[in-house]
Design an enzyme around this catalytic site. Structure first.
Site, PDB file in Angstrom:
ATOM      1  N   LYS A 184       0.754  -1.013  -0.014  1.00 59.47           N
ATOM      2  CA  LYS A 184      -0.061  -0.143  -0.160  1.00 59.47           C
ATOM      3  C   LYS A 184       0.925   1.299   0.152  1.00 59.47           C
ATOM      4  O   LYS A 184       1.651   1.680   0.817  1.00 59.47           O
ATOM      5  CB  LYS A 184      -0.950  -0.021   1.175  1.00 59.47           C
ATOM      6  CG  LYS A 184      -1.683   1.290   1.461  1.00 59.47           C
ATOM      7  CD  LYS A 184      -2.484   1.691   0.562  1.00 59.47           C
ATOM      8  CE  LYS A 184      -3.685   0.547  -0.057  1.00 59.47           C
ATOM      9  NZ  LYS A 184      -4.452   0.709  -0.921  1.00 59.47           N
ATOM     10  N   HIS A 311     -10.419  -7.141  -4.097  1.00 61.46           N
ATOM     11  CA  HIS A 311      -9.863  -6.188  -3.265  1.00 61.46           C
ATOM     12  C   HIS A 311     -10.481  -6.444  -1.883  1.00 61.46           C
ATOM     13  O   HIS A 311     -11.286  -7.156  -1.445  1.00 61.46           O
ATOM     14  CB  HIS A 311     -10.499  -4.955  -3.942  1.00 61.46           C
ATOM     15  CG  HIS A 311     -10.802  -3.766  -2.768  1.00 61.46           C
ATOM     16  ND1 HIS A 311     -11.899  -3.597  -2.148  1.00 61.46           N
ATOM     17  CD2 HIS A 311      -9.849  -2.877  -2.382  1.00 61.46           C
ATOM     18  CE1 HIS A 311     -11.826  -2.578  -1.208  1.00 61.46           C
ATOM     19  NE2 HIS A 311     -10.595  -1.966  -1.291  1.00 61.46           N
TER      20      HIS A 311
HETATM   21  O1  GKR Z   1      -7.048  -0.424   4.246  1.00 59.63           O
HETATM   22  O2  GKR Z   1      -5.885   1.679   4.109  1.00 59.63           O
HETATM   23  C1  GKR Z   1      -6.544   0.520   3.574  1.00 59.63           C
HETATM   24  C2  GKR Z   1      -6.708   0.516   1.988  1.00 59.63           C
HETATM   25  O3  GKR Z   1      -6.095   1.708   1.496  1.00 59.63           O
HETATM   26  C3  GKR Z   1      -8.104   0.287   1.668  1.00 59.63           C
HETATM   27  O4  GKR Z   1      -8.867   1.308   2.361  1.00 59.63           O
HETATM   28  C4  GKR Z   1      -8.433   0.105   0.275  1.00 59.63           C
HETATM   29  O5  GKR Z   1      -9.601   0.143   0.083  1.00 59.63           O
HETATM   30  O6  GKR Z   1      -7.200  -1.806   0.186  1.00 59.63           O
HETATM   31  C5  GKR Z   1      -7.776  -1.014  -0.543  1.00 59.63           C
HETATM   32  C6  GKR Z   1      -7.377  -0.975  -1.836  1.00 59.63           C
HETATM   33  O7  GKR Z   1      -6.759  -2.002  -2.405  1.00 59.63           O
HETATM   34  O8  GKR Z   1      -7.421   0.153  -2.288  1.00 59.63           O
HETATM   35 MG    MG Z   2      -6.581  -0.677  -4.118  1.00 59.64          MG
END
Ligand code: GKR
Ligand code: MG
Length: 414
Positions: A184, A311
């Protein structure tokens, strides 16, 4: 021949709150409690469960839903969907089609769990049957603070540079055996994020890798990152916002792009296909209206030449089981799915050992329904936690501003 009685005799909705580490993303940082909604259905002599997003079931519609769902047949999921849709159109005309599908999703999962339990068959068989015994998931790595504001460091510690991310990956891969990696991004400067991905490539040369900044980059930054990560990415996820922006990045880099952001409704599919903006669609049954609709989405991906994977958001074991059943039944699934489960499993409503990630994969449950036991006491406990928290909705930006008052979640950032 007797007909199985599948009439719904009980419908209860539990908003839940459970521990979540301070994971960084483009929107800010995860708060100490993540929110989810669990649905409990009674039908015949079985109790069944579904899990949805924290905002899946607006509390004001629950009494009307209960009144209209009681007496319906759990096998009639199209009827259930149209009843849910009707209640929401009447009571919440402000909600769009996708929000209505998000409400239906955990109810559909609970209905399928009930069907499976009544028939003595796993949910995967109600979706056409499992095509694989195990479903691969990726190690979902995050830059993170060492601990929450005002709290001790958590068991994972800080990850704010390449060394921290590699240490996190080592720990996660050691524990769960993941065979692919997702980082991420969109949280720190792209130089740090690129260096972290390159450090992961060096530390785990054989594993496919993706990076996902949630649209935090400008077109030029996306091109620069793509150049610097040339040859080390399986795919690039949401480097920029919007279908047009994704299309331009793909045209100029040739890299496969994945999304869970610019194709989130049926009406986005055609423009994305026409402009070749997305090569891998990240499905999510919690958004797209349940497990059967997710299979339909996968068929659309196949017909339009897009790949499909999955996702995730912070979630518990009911969702992991549901994701695993549908992933097992999708013929064209060709990538490891995302899961936040390692970050949230300590508080799971499925007791420890009920569903496990081993060698990077979850074995498709073969017991009736979702094939996992849910601890009702634990559900009550997490519901109490939700009530005591006074929380309503996820807000990563406000929590980040407690640590950094100047933080803005406006995108693109870099
Ligand atoms: O859990 O911070 C998180 C992710 O950024 C999530 O909010 C996203 O929706 O995992 C997700 C993604 O793949 O974009
Ligand atoms: Mg994503």
């Amino acid at each position: 021949m007797s007909i199985i009685d599948g009439r719904i005799t009980g419908f209860t909705v539990y908003p839940l709150a459970f521990s979540d580490p301070p994971l960084l993303n483009a929107a800010g940082v995860h708060e100490p409690l993540a929110l989810r909604t669990v649905v409990r259905l009674e039908a015949g002599d079985v109790v069944a469960w579904g899990e949805g997003r924290g905002d899946a079931l607006p509390p004001d519609v629950v009494p009307a839903l209960e009144a209209e769902l009681l007496g319906l047949d759990v096998f009639a999921t199209s009827r259930i969907e149209s009843v849910v849709d009707g209640v929401l159109r009447r009571l919440r005309p402000d909600l769009g089609a996708q929000a209505r599908l998000m409400t239906f999703a955990p109810i559909e999962v609970a209905a399928l769990d009930a069907q499976g339990k009544l028939l003595g068959r796993p949910v995967s068989e109600l979706l056409g049957g499992a095509l694989r015994d195990r479903v691969d998931y990726s190690a979902y790595l995050f830059f993170k603070w060492a601990g929450h504001i005002g709290a001790d460091d958590d068991e994972w510690g800080a990850a704010l540079d390449p060394d921290g991310i590699v240490a996190q990956a080592e720990r996660m891969i050691d524990r769960y055996g993941f065979r692919s990696i997702k980082l991420k991004a969109g949280a720190l400067h792209p130089d740090v994020e690129v260096a972290s991905l390159l450090a992961l490539a060096e530390a785990f040369p054989g594993l496919p890798r993706r990076i996902d900044p949630n649209g935090a980059w400008t077109h030029d930054t996306a091109l620069d990152v793509a150049r610097r990560l040339d040859g080390v990415l399986e795919y690039l996820e949401d480097p920029v916002l919007g279908i047009d922006g994704m299309s331009r990045v793909h045209a100029e880099t040739g890299l496969p792009l994945a999304t869970n952001m610019c194709v989130v409704e049926t009406e986005h599919i055609l423009p994305a296909v026409r402009s070749d903006a997305v090569q891998i669609l990240l499905s999510d049954h919690h958004y797209w209206g349940g497990l059967r609709r997710t299979k339909e989405l996968a068929a659309i991906c196949e017909a339009t030449g897009m790949g499909v994977s999955m996702h995730s958001n912070s979630h518990l074991g009911i969702s992991l089981a549901a994701m695993t059943h549908v992933a097992a039944a999708i013929p064209n699934l060709a990538y490891a799915c995302d899961t936040h489960y390692p970050w949230n499993r300590a508080d799971d409503v499925v007791p420890d050992g009920g569903i496990e990630i081993v060698d990077g994969a979850v074995t498709v449950p073969t017991g009736p329904g979702l094939g996992v036991e849910v601890d009702p006491g634990r559900v009550e406990e997490l519901h109490e936690r939700f009530v005591r928290s006074g929380r309503g909705a996820r807000n990563d930006g406000d929590y980040m501003r407690r640590g950094d008052p100047a933080f803005t979640d406006a995108l693109p950032r870099y």
